[in-house]
Design an enzyme around this catalytic site. Sequence first.
Site, mmCIF file in Angstrom:
data_model
loop_
_atom_site.group_PDB
_atom_site.id
_atom_site.type_symbol
_atom_site.label_atom_id
_atom_site.label_comp_id
_atom_site.label_asym_id
_atom_site.label_seq_id
_atom_site.Cartn_x
_atom_site.Cartn_y
_atom_site.Cartn_z
ATOM 1 N N ASP A 56 0.845 -1.198 0.000
ATOM 2 C CA ASP A 56 0.000 0.000 0.000
ATOM 3 C C ASP A 56 0.883 1.251 0.000
ATOM 4 O O ASP A 56 0.613 2.225 -0.709
ATOM 5 C CB ASP A 56 -0.906 -0.009 1.241
ATOM 6 C CG ASP A 56 -1.634 -1.325 1.379
ATOM 7 O OD1 ASP A 56 -2.449 -1.636 0.501
ATOM 8 O OD2 ASP A 56 -1.369 -2.061 2.357
ATOM 9 N N HIS A 92 -4.836 -3.382 6.383
ATOM 10 C CA HIS A 92 -4.598 -3.663 4.958
ATOM 11 C C HIS A 92 -5.929 -4.093 4.353
ATOM 12 O O HIS A 92 -6.211 -5.277 4.184
ATOM 13 C CB HIS A 92 -3.540 -4.749 4.759
ATOM 14 C CG HIS A 92 -3.433 -5.148 3.311
ATOM 15 N ND1 HIS A 92 -2.942 -4.308 2.350
ATOM 16 C CD2 HIS A 92 -3.800 -6.272 2.659
ATOM 17 C CE1 HIS A 92 -3.004 -4.893 1.171
ATOM 18 N NE2 HIS A 92 -3.522 -6.093 1.335
#
Length: 328
Positions: free
Chosen positions: A159, A187
Amino acid sequence: MTAPVNVTVTGAAGQIGYALLFRIASGAMLGPDTPVRLRLLEIPQAVKAAEGTAMELDDCAFPLLAGVDVEDDAARAFDGTNVALLVGARPRGPGMERGDLLEANGGIFGPQGRAINAHAAGDVRVLVVGNPANTNALIAAAHAPDVPAERFTAMTRLDHNRALSQVAHKAGVPVSEVRRLAIWGNHSATQYPDLFHAEVAGAPAGVLTADTAWLSDEFVPTVAKRGAAIIDARGASSAASAANAAIDHVHDWVLGTPEGDWTSAGVVSTGEYGVPEGLVCSFPVTSSDGRWHVVEGLEIDDFSRARIDASVAELEAERDTVRELGLV
Ligand SMILES: NC(=O)C1=CN([C@@H]2O[C@H](COP(=O)(O)OP(=O)(O)OC[C@H]3O[C@@H](n4cnc5c(N)ncnc54)[C@H](O)[C@@H]3O)[C@@H](O)[C@H]2O)C=CC1
Ligand SMILES: O=C([O-])CC(=O)C(=O)O
């Protein structure tokens, strides 16, 4: 040459495993002077495929590769392991709810946590990649009471890297000119990529954060939903970029983050920024002396606070579910 480092990769026959193992063996993860011995853990049905990958690793004749073992038994796979990459996980199937997925993964990460507790080396470091990564890391840590909690981490580096590239494209600069981004929370699609402390080409990223429409309608959702966009385009989830992020995470954990910059990792909260203690939450982090340190003292405005709180609430709900299931 130093003694080989034992690296265990679970889910070794999967698509991330195939993109990961060759780079570990080449020295990309632990550096050009550190030999590695690989242990590949798979379920019995996938052992043959993992053995094929082990044959290919052999065929690369990597100077740093001290050996490869394929196992279907966690006790053997984690025996003496220094770095454990927990990639293998139960994917979400048709009709499966979040609770079903957490329960199925509890059956994987609980026993693996116990095997790490019983058999791994004293300095073991664990990175959980398999989803839901944060809560799988929480489950594994809960089954390894003799291993310090800070050694269990979850991967949000993909990410982070996705966010770096989005900012570089927007600002028209190379990725290397973007620093001090942060991924907060889970996440998952609730994660919050934070630009408010970022620097672009040495200057505050204020010009980007001032564009609130771009920030909230494009940047945040593009990063948070990138995994789904890759699945849509590729017909399969991110693999090479996920493997690359795992390499980056362990590399920085062991060898340190660059002076003046930070990265993002899911680490066990000790209450920083009001995140409940014990949750595995993504924070901005630096690494030195082989340890992650949460970057403290950042000012969090209302825009960021609301988004961080929403993602932390999701982590709390996942923790409550695994508690109810008796998995932690
Ligand atoms: N944290 C992150 O940023 C990312 C996480 N992921 C997650 O990583 C995981 C792996 O992804 P892929 O490699 O694409 O999946 P895959 O389905 O290609 O491979 C998974 C492998 O794990 C193995 N496996 C299942 N249970 C196991 C067990 N108990 N022990 C050892 N091996 C086991 C399977 O046999 C399979 O070979 C998934 O959960 C995926 O959602 C994927 C991309 C990014
Ligand atoms: O979305 C998925 O299934 C895989 C993943 O975690 C990602 O790409 O970030």
